[in-house]
Scaffold this active site. Structure first.
Site, PDB file in Angstrom:
ATOM      1  N   CYS A 128       0.864  -1.183   0.000  1.00 31.62           N
ATOM      2  CA  CYS A 128       0.000   0.000   0.000  1.00 31.62           C
ATOM      3  C   CYS A 128       0.900   1.233   0.000  1.00 31.62           C
ATOM      4  O   CYS A 128       2.115   1.134  -0.160  1.00 31.62           O
ATOM      5  CB  CYS A 128      -0.954   0.000   1.189  1.00 31.62           C
ATOM      6  SG  CYS A 128      -0.131   0.210   2.784  1.00 31.62           S
ATOM      7  N   ALA A 129       0.333   2.401   0.216  1.00 35.32           N
ATOM      8  CA  ALA A 129       1.113   3.634   0.131  1.00 35.32           C
ATOM      9  C   ALA A 129       2.094   3.774   1.288  1.00 35.32           C
ATOM     10  O   ALA A 129       3.266   4.102   1.084  1.00 35.32           O
ATOM     11  CB  ALA A 129       0.184   4.841   0.078  1.00 35.32           C
TER      12      ALA A 129
END
Length: 375
Positions: free
Chosen positions: A73-74
C-alpha cells in the site's frame, strides 16, 4: 496467524535475482497503473483496500498458493490489515515495510568496478524511482555524483570504507528528485559543484562545473573529466572517469535519451541535445561504459544489478542515437514526451534553494515514476 514483513531491500534483491513474487497492491487503481513495483518475474493483482474492508473471500481464488504474496500500500497500514486477513486463510503472506514511500526511497549500492591505483566505483540504484547516483573512492577520498536526498546511504558507505568525502557533483539541476548534494557538502565539508548555466537562480554558493574541469580524487591517477553536454538542461555536464566510464547524467540512458523540456525550453534545447549526442559523444571512445543518472525500465538492470552498457552498444541499439534526419529527431524529441514529473517545478525550486519543504513534503513531491526520458 503468520504475517511476515518484507523490506524494500528484500524486494530489491528479488528484482535483481529475477525471483518470483506475487504482489497484491491495495492502492487505488490510478496510483497502481501510474507507478508500481516492477520485477521481471513478478505477478500482480490490484484490488483497492476499500474493496476489501469486508474481507478477502472474493480474491482468495485469484492468489497463488505456491509462492509468497506481498501486500503493498502507500504507507504500510492498509497492507498490514489485508495481510492479516490473508494469513488467516493460510497464505504465505508478507507486507511491505513502509509501503511505497519506503520503496521510493531505498538505495542499493552496487559496485561497478575497480579503478586505477586501487580505487572503486559504486552505483547507487534507487530501484523504486529509477534514479542512479555514484561514488568514486580513491586513496581515502570519495566523490559523489548526483546524490539523492537520502544521504544516509552515502554516509554509511563512506564510514564503512573509512574515507572522507572531498567533492560532490550534480550533473545538472534536477527536476524529478531533490538533490542531496548541498546537504552532503555541508555535513562533510566537501566542495559542491554545479554547472553555472543551470545555477543562474540558485540562492547558495557553489563551485562552477564546466567542460574541461579536471578533479582528482585522492592522490592516485584517478580523475574526473567534465564534458559539457547540454540538451536535458542548458548546463548538463557529463563525466569521464578514469578514461573508462562515461557518466552521462540525463542526456543518454540505456534505452532512451533525455527530454529537453523540463524548464519549458524544449524547442530551444533540442538542437543542443542532438549536438551532445551526435557530435560530442561520437568523438568519444566506444569502449567507454555508459553510466546514466536514471533508468526507465527494470529490464535495463544487468545481472549484477548495475545499469551500464558500452557506448558502442548504445550507438548500435539505442533508437535515440540513430535518427539520421534532424527534423525527425526534433519531432520525436518534442512530441514523444511522457507526462512531466510530479511537482517538478517545486523540485527545481527546492534544488535552487528557493523553497525549503520539510521531509514529508519532499517525500510527497517525489512520489511517482521517473519521467526524464523521451519515450
Amino acid at each position: 496467524m503468520n504475517i511476515k514483513v518484507m523490506t524494500a531491500k528484500d524486494v530489491t534483491k528479488k528484482v535483481i535475482n529475477k525471483e518470483q513474487l506475487f504482489i497484491l497492491d491495495v492502492r487505488n487503481v490510478n496510483d497502481f497503473e501510474e507507478w508500481k513495483i516492477e520485477g521481471e518475474n513478478f505477478n500482480y493483482l490490484n484490488i483497492p483496500y476499500f474493496d476489501l474492508l469486508d474481507g478477502v473471500e472474493e480474491i482468495v481464488d485469484k492468489l497463488p498458493t505456491n509462492m509468497d504474496v506481498l501486500v503493498v500500500c502507500a504507507k504500510e497500514g492498509s497492507s498490514v490489515m489485508v495481510a492479516e486477513m490473508l494469513a488467516e486463510k493460510e497464505f504465505s503472506v508478507y507486507y511491505l515495510e513502509g509501503g511505497m514511500k519506503a520503496w521510493s526511497e531505498y538505495l542499493e549500492p552496487v559496485k561497478v568496478g575497480d579503478l586505477n591505483g586501487g580505487g572503486e566505483l559504486y552505483q547507487f540504484v534507487r530501484i523504486g524511482k529509477g534514479c542512479l547516483s555514484y561514488m568514486v573512492i580513491s586513496n581515502e577520498e570519495a566523490a559523489i555524483i548526483d546524490p539523492t536526498r537520502m544521504i544516509e546511504r552515502y554516509i554509511s558507505l563512506v564510514e564503512e570504507k573509512g574515507v572522507k568525502i572531498s567533492h560532490v557533483f550534480d550533473t545538472h539541476l534536477h527536476a524529478d528528485h531533490i538533490s542531496g548534494g548541498r546537504r552532503i557538502a555541508e555535513i562533510s565539508g566537501a566542495q559542491y559543484w554545479l554547472p553555472p548555466k543551470d545555477a543562474t537562480d540558485v540562492t547558495f554558493n557553489y563551485n562552477a562545473l564546466e567542460g574541461g574541469n579536471e578533479v582528482k580524487i585522492g592522490n592516485s591517477t584517478i580523475n574526473i573529466h567534465a564534458l559539457y553536454s547540454p540538451g536535458h538542461t542548458i548546463g548538463s555536464t557529463s563525466f569521464i572517469i578514469d578514461e573508462k566510464y562515461l557518466l552521462s547524467g540525463d542526456i543518454l540512458f540505456i534505452d532512451s535519451i533525455g527530454r529537453p523540456d523540463l524548464a519549458g525550453l524544449a524547442e530551444d534545447w533540442v538542437s543542443d541535445l542532438r549536438e551532445s549526442l551526435y557530435v560530442r559523444y561520437r568523438e568519444l571512445s566506444e569502449e567507454l561504459i555508459v553510466l546514466p543518472a536514471h533508468f526507465m525500465m527494470i529490464e535495463e538492470l544487468n545481472e549484477d544489478g548495475t545499469v551500464a552498457a558500452k557506448l558502442g552498444t548504445l550507438f548500435a541499439k539505442n533508437h535515440g542515437l540513430n535518427i539520421e534526419d534532424e527534423q525527425e529527431f526534433r519531432k520525436i524529441v518534442t512530441e514523444n514526451l511522457p507526462p512531466q514529473p510530479n511537482a517538478y517545478q517545486e523540485i527545481r525550486e527546492t534544488n535552487m534553494g528557493k523553497i525549503n519543504p520539510d521531509v514529508e513534503q519532499q517525500r510527497e513531491m517525489e512520489i511517482g515514476p521517473n519521467r526524464c526520458a523521451v519515450r
